[in-house]
Design a protein around this motif. Sequence first.
Motif, mmCIF file in Angstrom:
data_model
loop_
_atom_site.group_PDB
_atom_site.id
_atom_site.type_symbol
_atom_site.label_atom_id
_atom_site.label_comp_id
_atom_site.label_asym_id
_atom_site.label_seq_id
_atom_site.Cartn_x
_atom_site.Cartn_y
_atom_site.Cartn_z
ATOM 1 N N THR A 34 5.047 6.872 9.638
ATOM 2 C CA THR A 34 4.009 5.659 8.910
ATOM 3 C C THR A 34 2.612 6.080 9.430
ATOM 4 O O THR A 34 2.472 6.159 10.600
ATOM 5 C CB THR A 34 4.387 4.578 9.440
ATOM 6 N N SER A 38 -5.693 12.317 -0.827
ATOM 7 C CA SER A 38 -4.191 12.654 -1.031
ATOM 8 C C SER A 38 -3.807 13.939 -0.551
ATOM 9 O O SER A 38 -4.778 14.826 -0.692
ATOM 10 C CB SER A 38 -3.991 12.654 -2.624
ATOM 11 N N TYR A 66 0.888 -1.268 -0.109
ATOM 12 C CA TYR A 66 -0.133 -0.065 0.023
ATOM 13 C C TYR A 66 0.724 1.253 0.030
ATOM 14 O O TYR A 66 0.263 2.282 -0.236
ATOM 15 C CB TYR A 66 -0.924 0.028 1.232
ATOM 16 N N SER A 67 2.151 1.203 0.479
ATOM 17 C CA SER A 67 3.037 2.392 0.432
ATOM 18 C C SER A 67 4.357 2.005 0.180
ATOM 19 O O SER A 67 4.879 1.026 0.550
ATOM 20 C CB SER A 67 2.701 2.942 1.916
ATOM 21 N N LYS A 87 -0.499 2.729 5.550
ATOM 22 C CA LYS A 87 -1.093 3.242 4.161
ATOM 23 C C LYS A 87 -0.162 4.387 3.624
ATOM 24 O O LYS A 87 -0.371 4.852 2.621
ATOM 25 C CB LYS A 87 -2.415 4.053 4.397
ATOM 26 N N ALA A 88 0.813 4.761 4.453
ATOM 27 C CA ALA A 88 1.792 5.932 4.053
ATOM 28 C C ALA A 88 3.121 6.053 4.706
ATOM 29 O O ALA A 88 3.055 5.617 5.933
ATOM 30 C CB ALA A 88 1.131 7.500 4.158
ATOM 31 N N CYS A 111 1.281 2.284 -5.447
ATOM 32 C CA CYS A 111 2.055 3.221 -5.097
ATOM 33 C C CYS A 111 3.401 3.148 -5.798
ATOM 34 O O CYS A 111 3.736 2.147 -6.384
ATOM 35 C CB CYS A 111 2.405 3.048 -3.570
ATOM 36 N N CYS A 168 -1.747 6.180 -7.945
ATOM 37 C CA CYS A 168 -0.749 6.692 -7.768
ATOM 38 C C CYS A 168 -0.112 7.529 -8.799
ATOM 39 O O CYS A 168 -0.141 7.233 -9.969
ATOM 40 C CB CYS A 168 0.234 5.708 -7.045
ATOM 41 N N CYS A 171 -2.623 9.510 3.869
ATOM 42 C CA CYS A 171 -1.523 9.893 3.125
ATOM 43 C C CYS A 171 -0.779 10.849 4.049
ATOM 44 O O CYS A 171 -1.107 11.421 5.072
ATOM 45 C CB CYS A 171 -1.691 10.502 1.877
#
Length: 357
Positions: free
Chosen positions: A86, A190, A36-37, A74-75, A325, A283, A148
């Motif tokens: 994170t 985003s 995911y990231s 997720k980020a 991503c 992405c 994000c």
Amino acid sequence: MPRSDPTRGTKLTSGFEDDPDGDSLVGSIVREGHIYSLAATNDLLYTGSDSNYIRVWKDLDEFSGFKSNSGLVKAIVICRDERVFTGHQDGKIRVWKTSAKNPRVYTRVGSLPALKDVLKRSVKPSNYVEVRRRRKKLWIKHSDAVSCLSLVEDQGLLYSASWDRTVKVWRIHDLKCIESIKAHDDAVNSVVATVWSGESLVFTGSADGTVKVWKREVGGKRSSHILVQTLLKQDSAVTALVTSHVAVYSGSSDGAVNFWEMGEKKLLKDGGVLKKHRLAVLCLAAAGKLLFSGAADKKICVWRREGRVHTCVSVLTGHTGPVKCLAVVEPTVEDGRLLVYSGSLDKSVKVWRVPYY
């Protein structure tokens, strides 16, 4: 505290570069969990998945790993001081740092918001805001998944966007939330914060179909963000954003990529629409004159910009699931090609070398 995890079972394929002047697949990393990231430095790659692990890779080999029992990752963003932030499904942001004695060992050194700040603010009713009908929460806490993160180190600020429709602003030296922006009418998918044309700007994209531009204004010791422009209003959700040195790009659930350029009076003007994907653009990444778009159709389009004209110069294929991503590392003088990482819901990360056209 979670520590690095010596793990097994990595499946790695690598090593073909057919055309030294064209795009080539360098390798593929397969690990447990949908990816995911991603975040990349010159020598390290960080990957986050729904297995709750953040894996650290060096030269396509697993270098380290650490786990947070907090839902999918997720980020990921990386500070110059080697702290790693994170964002997670549970609405929290974790902070990690390597051990001074062993760079392979990561420990959790904090979370946003910090427990002491939560306890301090929880005694005042004025610190609570309504997040759903008949449900209130502290304004410094996200009430839904963190979708994000965006870091502006020169200003010492971290921005987090969430499905709770807000964007929160954090001071990274003391990990305090200094502002919460009610940004959209639906999930914020985003956020990109940058200094652009001399202005401190924040771009947000949402499931409500809008892209908004916020300007940071500083007065005394405080700063705040005001809405200065709405770039897009559409039925399709905005799913990704990226900025280059000359344009802002947004990806949408209908497969389109819209872009804007700086116009008169420092307002952005519509530049056009790029259409190549059949399914949602999930992405975006940019470097120099190149734009990369990854989508649910399993493809990565490479766009080259000349003036205001964008040409799709290549399509990278190989993933068997949606491309979720992207991360790009600038080329070395010797190589002259970009290193591009793509993470997919097929549980793999692919590594590409792309000419720096």
